[in-house]
Design an enzyme around this catalytic site. Structure first.
Site, PDB file in Angstrom:
ATOM      1  N   HIS A 119       0.834  -1.204   0.000  1.00  0.00           N
ATOM      2  CA  HIS A 119       0.000   0.000   0.000  1.00  0.00           C
ATOM      3  C   HIS A 119       0.871   1.257   0.000  1.00  0.00           C
ATOM      4  O   HIS A 119       0.610   2.201  -0.753  1.00  0.00           O
ATOM      5  CB  HIS A 119      -0.904   0.004   1.227  1.00  0.00           C
ATOM      6  CG  HIS A 119      -1.624   1.303   1.437  1.00  0.00           C
ATOM      7  ND1 HIS A 119      -2.825   1.605   0.817  1.00  0.00           N
ATOM      8  CD2 HIS A 119      -1.304   2.398   2.185  1.00  0.00           C
ATOM      9  CE1 HIS A 119      -3.212   2.819   1.172  1.00  0.00           C
ATOM     10  NE2 HIS A 119      -2.300   3.319   1.998  1.00  0.00           N
ATOM     11  N   GLU A 120       1.903   1.268   0.842  1.00  0.00           N
ATOM     12  CA  GLU A 120       2.792   2.428   0.879  1.00  0.00           C
ATOM     13  C   GLU A 120       3.540   2.582  -0.441  1.00  0.00           C
ATOM     14  O   GLU A 120       3.810   3.701  -0.886  1.00  0.00           O
ATOM     15  CB  GLU A 120       3.774   2.305   2.044  1.00  0.00           C
ATOM     16  CG  GLU A 120       3.111   2.278   3.417  1.00  0.00           C
ATOM     17  CD  GLU A 120       2.175   3.452   3.651  1.00  0.00           C
ATOM     18  OE1 GLU A 120       2.448   4.555   3.135  1.00  0.00           O
ATOM     19  OE2 GLU A 120       1.173   3.272   4.353  1.00  0.00           O
ATOM     20  N   HIS A 123       1.698   4.635  -2.910  1.00  0.00           N
ATOM     21  CA  HIS A 123       1.913   6.083  -2.855  1.00  0.00           C
ATOM     22  C   HIS A 123       3.153   6.482  -3.658  1.00  0.00           C
ATOM     23  O   HIS A 123       3.179   7.545  -4.288  1.00  0.00           O
ATOM     24  CB  HIS A 123       2.073   6.536  -1.404  1.00  0.00           C
ATOM     25  CG  HIS A 123       0.814   6.448  -0.599  1.00  0.00           C
ATOM     26  ND1 HIS A 123      -0.386   6.995  -1.025  1.00  0.00           N
ATOM     27  CD2 HIS A 123       0.554   5.868   0.605  1.00  0.00           C
ATOM     28  CE1 HIS A 123      -1.322   6.777  -0.125  1.00  0.00           C
ATOM     29  NE2 HIS A 123      -0.782   6.078   0.869  1.00  0.00           N
TER      30      HIS A 123
END
Length: 251
Positions: A119-120, A123
Site C-alpha cells: 500500500h505504501e 503512494h
C-alpha cells in the site's frame, strides 16, 4: 473573571438558543459520535491486522522485500526503504523518496505486513505518475497544518469576545484541515487499488492471501473515512456554536 465566565457560557449556555441555564451543550454529542466512529475504525484495523499477521505469506516475502519487488515492478529504483520504529507507522515520504516501514511490517513475513508495505508503495507509484489527488494533497499540507493549529484558538477567541469575524475565520481555518482529509480519501483508496493489482499480477500472494489482504486494506481505509466523518461533525459543531452566539447577540 470575564474571560472565564464567557468561555463557560459559550460551551454550557446561559439561557441562549439550544441551551438551558448552565445546561449541557448538546453539540458535544457530535464530538462523541465522531470519537466513537474513530475508535471503532481503529479497533477494526487493529483486529484485522492482528488476524492476518498470523497468516504467513507463502511466497516467503517480508514487508521490506515485498516493497522492493513492488517498486521494481513499477520501474521505481530511486526510493529508499527504511525501518522506522512504532506499530503501523508506515508511510511514504515523497520529499526524500523514502518508504518507511514499521516494526510490525518491515521484517514480518505475514500477509498483513506484505499488504501494508505494498500500500505504501502505491503512494510511491502515485508520486512517480504525478497522480492528481496526491499532488493536490501535497499542495494542501501547509494550509492544512496552518488551519488545524490556529482554528481552535481563533474560534475560541471569537466565542469569548463575541466577534463574528473571528468565528468565521476559525471555521474557515478548520475547513482547510477537513478539505485535506477529504482529498486524502481518493489518495488512500487508489494506493490500495494499485497495491492489490501489483500483488496479484506478480503472483506475490495466492488467492486466499489476496482476499485477506483486501480485508486488511479495507479496514485501514475505514480509518480515513471515520476520521473525515469525525472532522465534519466537529466542523458542524463549530458552525452551530457560531450560529448560537450570533443568535444570542441579536436577542
Amino acid at each position: 473573571m470575564f474571560l472565564l465566565s464567557s468561555a463557560n457560557n459559550a460551551f454550557w449556555g446561559y439561557g441562549g438558543r439550544g441551551y438551558g441555564y448552565y445546561g449541557f451543550d448538546w453539540t458535544y454529542l457530535l464530538v462523541i459520535a465522531g470519537l466513537l466512529l474513530s475508535m471503532m475504525a481503529s479497533a477494526r484495523v487493529k483486529s484485522t491486522f492482528a488476524q492476518y499477521s498470523k497468516l504467513r505469506c507463502m511466497a516467503g516475502l517480508t514487508g521490506a522485500s515485498a516493497a522492493q519487488k513492488v517498486l521494481h515492478s513499477a520501474g521505481i529504483y530511486d526510493v529508499t526503504i527504511e525501518h522506522v520504529s512504532g506499530d503501523l507507522t508506515d508511510h511514504y515520504d515523497p520529499r526524500s523518496k523514502t518508504l518507511r516501514l514499521s516494526d510490525s511490517t518491515y521484517g514480518s513475513g505475514s500477509v498483513a505486513a506484505v499488504c501494508v508495505a505494498a500500500h505504501e508503495c502505491g503512494h510511491a507509484i502515485q508520486d512517480k505518475v504525478q497522480y492528481g489527488p496526491l499532488v493536490l494533497r501535497s499542495t494542501l499540507v501547509p494550509a492544512a497544518n496552518f488551519g488545524s493549529s490556529l482554528a481552535w484558538p481563533v474560534f475560541f477567541a471569537g466565542l469569548i469576545f463575541s466577534l463574528r469575524p473571528l468565528l468565521t475565520l476559525g471555521i474557515v481555518l478548520f475547513s482547510l484541515a477537513v478539505l485535506f482529509q477529504l482529498v486524502t480519501l481518493p489518495v488512500e483508496f487508489d494506493a490500495s487499488r494499485r497495491a492489490l493489482r501489483v500483488l496479484e499480477e506478480n503472483h506475490m500472494l495466492g488467492e486466499v492471501e489476496l482476499a485477506g489482504g483486501k480485508k486488511v486494506l479495507s479496514a485501514a481505509a475505514l480509518t480515513y473515512v471515520a476520521s473525515l466523518a469525525a472532522s465534519i461533525l466537529q466542523l458542524l459543531r463549530l458552525i452551530i456554536l457560531a450560529g448560537e452566539r450570533g443568535g444570542r447577540r441579536r436577542d
